[in-house]
Design an enzyme around this catalytic site. Structure first.
Site, PDB file in Angstrom:
ATOM      1  N   ASP A 101      -9.445  13.328  -6.868  1.00  0.00           N
ATOM      2  CA  ASP A 101     -10.747  12.950  -6.839  1.00  0.00           C
ATOM      3  C   ASP A 101     -11.112  11.546  -6.679  1.00  0.00           C
ATOM      4  OD1 ASP A 101     -13.157  12.226  -8.444  1.00  0.00           O
ATOM      5  OD2 ASP A 101     -12.208  12.193 -10.511  1.00  0.00           O
ATOM      6  N   GLU A 113       9.986 -20.677   0.138  1.00  0.00           N
ATOM      7  CA  GLU A 113       8.614 -21.467   0.548  1.00  0.00           C
ATOM      8  C   GLU A 113       8.460 -22.908  -0.262  1.00  0.00           C
ATOM      9  OE1 GLU A 113       6.082 -22.282   2.253  1.00  0.00           O
ATOM     10  OE2 GLU A 113       6.382 -21.124   4.123  1.00  0.00           O
TER      11      GLU A 113
END
Length: 447
Positions: free
Chosen positions: A40, A193
């Site tokens: 859908d 990081e």
């Protein structure tokens, strides 16, 4: 390709991506035939209206993989079709396919893209958006360090840290293993990081479609692995106040056969490379709506946290929006576009960036001189003299630019796609704009 061990009765996850970049999935039992499923489209962000909702998924056999952490379960990335059998123009994978075809047919150049994806691995996230008394507050916890005691000096110590300071090595090693089994290319490099609890994962370079598929796969695998470890993978660009945010830097070059057209015989940048950069700089403000597509993106794009703010380029200059990394041979010559973040739909972000660059190549634009100074330290007068402008400061501003500057995206992006995308993002921006912010309670609660 049917995938190792695939047999009748196996369950396949048909995965696809909506216009906003969310990965979606339905499960179907394999019957020994093709890979098709209907759905859908009116229930998917940015797709069909309820009056014409039927769409069809056709699994791409090249993407079929066994899911390594589940029993007798497979995934396949899907192409979206209309009931007539035509490709669906709002399918992000279709757009990424079209940009490679366009680049080859119109310019004789094949794009090669690599990405660095940054994200956070946290222990818990508590959000209260239901009670005004809570001030729409949130809190994060991490085993690496209490967030509230961070200072700029402490944060920098997290970059490339090792155990026992680094608590994420085990997670990153598992990420390598699963991406090698589920993705196309696998990961080239991972490391801790700059921010606490922050990971960077570098994906090996490939075509726009392959790399966008790998980014979507990385986000899916990273979240599933974090859940299994009792943690949460967070791809918001700026989840932590006064700490570095997460980017999705793109490394791009254009190839003609085995020749990298970005580097000349003496090892310098070619006019093609310069014009490609100039195209991105020319369209930077509208491009921001696609590569930095959330309200949170503009909390990352502020001075001082290694995220670009100013529209300029430079050699090895991480304060510039585009930099040219050092390279020791022609095959590694490339440009690095630092504005994108991992909240973007990678199919749209990569395709739009390439289209902006190719527009510069078509028009033979020139990017001007490289910036060899820290862009954050320039005065307003210096920026004016150098002709350096700022990126948009909000999603609304970026969308305004996209509305007025999107011709360069054609024919890969239809007007219909751009209009639907802007509508989706306007609604997001309006929702955030009209909600009280925690800092407002701190600033104005005593008035």
């Amino acid at each position: 390709m049917t995938g190792p061990g695939l047999k009748e009765g196996s369950i396949i996850l048909f995965q696809y991506v909506d216009l906003a970049g969310f990965l979606r999935s339905l499960e179907s039992r394999y019957d020994g035939g093709g890979f098709e499923a209907r759905f859908d489209g009116s229930s998917v962000i940015g797709f069909q209206g309820i009056e014409d909702s039927d769409l069809m998924l056709k699994g791409d056999p090249e993407t079929l993989r066994r899911i390594p952490w589940a029993e007798n379960l497979y995934r396949i990335l899907s192409m979206i079709h209309l009931p007539s059998g035509e490709r669906y123009n709002r399918d992000p994978r279709y757009i990424a396919e079209k940009v490679s075809k366009y680049s080859v047919e119109e310019f004789g150049l094949e794009p090669l893209v690599g990405v660095e994806v940054e994200f956070f691995i946290i222990d818990s996230l508590d959000v209260d958006t239901s009670t005004p008394e809570a001030g729409l507050g949130y809190s994060l916890t991490s085993q690496e360090h209490p967030w509230e005691t961070n200072s700029v000096g402490e944060v920098k110590k997290a970059y490339h840290s090792v155990e026992p300071v680094d608590r994420l090595l085990h997670y990153r090693l598992l990420l390598h293993k699963y991406m090698e089994e589920v993705g196309y290319s696998g990961l080239e490099v991972t490391h801790h990081e700059v921010a606490l609890a922050q990971v960077e994962a570098e994906i090996r370079a490939g075509s726009p479609l392959v790399i966008a598929d790998d980014v979507i796969t990385l986000k899916w695998v990273a979240r599933a692995l974090a859940e299994a470890e009792g943690k949460l993978a967070l791809f918001m660009p700026k989840p932590v106040y006064r700490d570095n945010g997460s980017g999705m830097h793109m490394h791009i070059s254009l190839w003609k056969g085995k020749e990298n057209t970005f580097v000349d015989s003496e090892g310098g940048l070619t006019q093609t490379a310069r014009s490609f950069m100039a195209g991105i700089l020319e369209h930077a403000s509208s491009l921001a709506a696609l590569v930095a597509p959330t309200t949170n993106s503009y909390r990352r794009l502020v001075p001082g946290y290694e995220a670009p703010v100013y529209i300029c380029w430079g050699y090895r200059n991480r304060s510039a929006m585009i930099r040219v990394p050092a390279y020791d041979d022609a095959s590694k010559a490339r440009i690095e576009f630092r504005t994108p973040d991992p909240s973007s739909n990678p199919y749209l972000a990569i395709a739009a960036t390439i289209m902006a660059g190719l527009d510069g190549v078509r028009k033979r634009l020139d990017p001007g001189d490289p910036l060899d100074k820290n862009a954050y330290t320039l005065t307003a007068e210096e920026r004016r003299r150098l002709g350096i402008k700022m990126l948009p400061k909000s999603l609304d501003e970026a969308l305004d630019h996209l509305e007025s500057d999107h011709e360069y995206l054609k024919p890969v992006f239809d007007d219909d796609v751009i209009e639907a995308y802007i509508d989706v993002k306007r609604k997001e921006a309006e929702l955030v704009r009209t909600a009280p912010h925690p800092m407002e309670f701190r600033l104005y609660g005593g008035l």
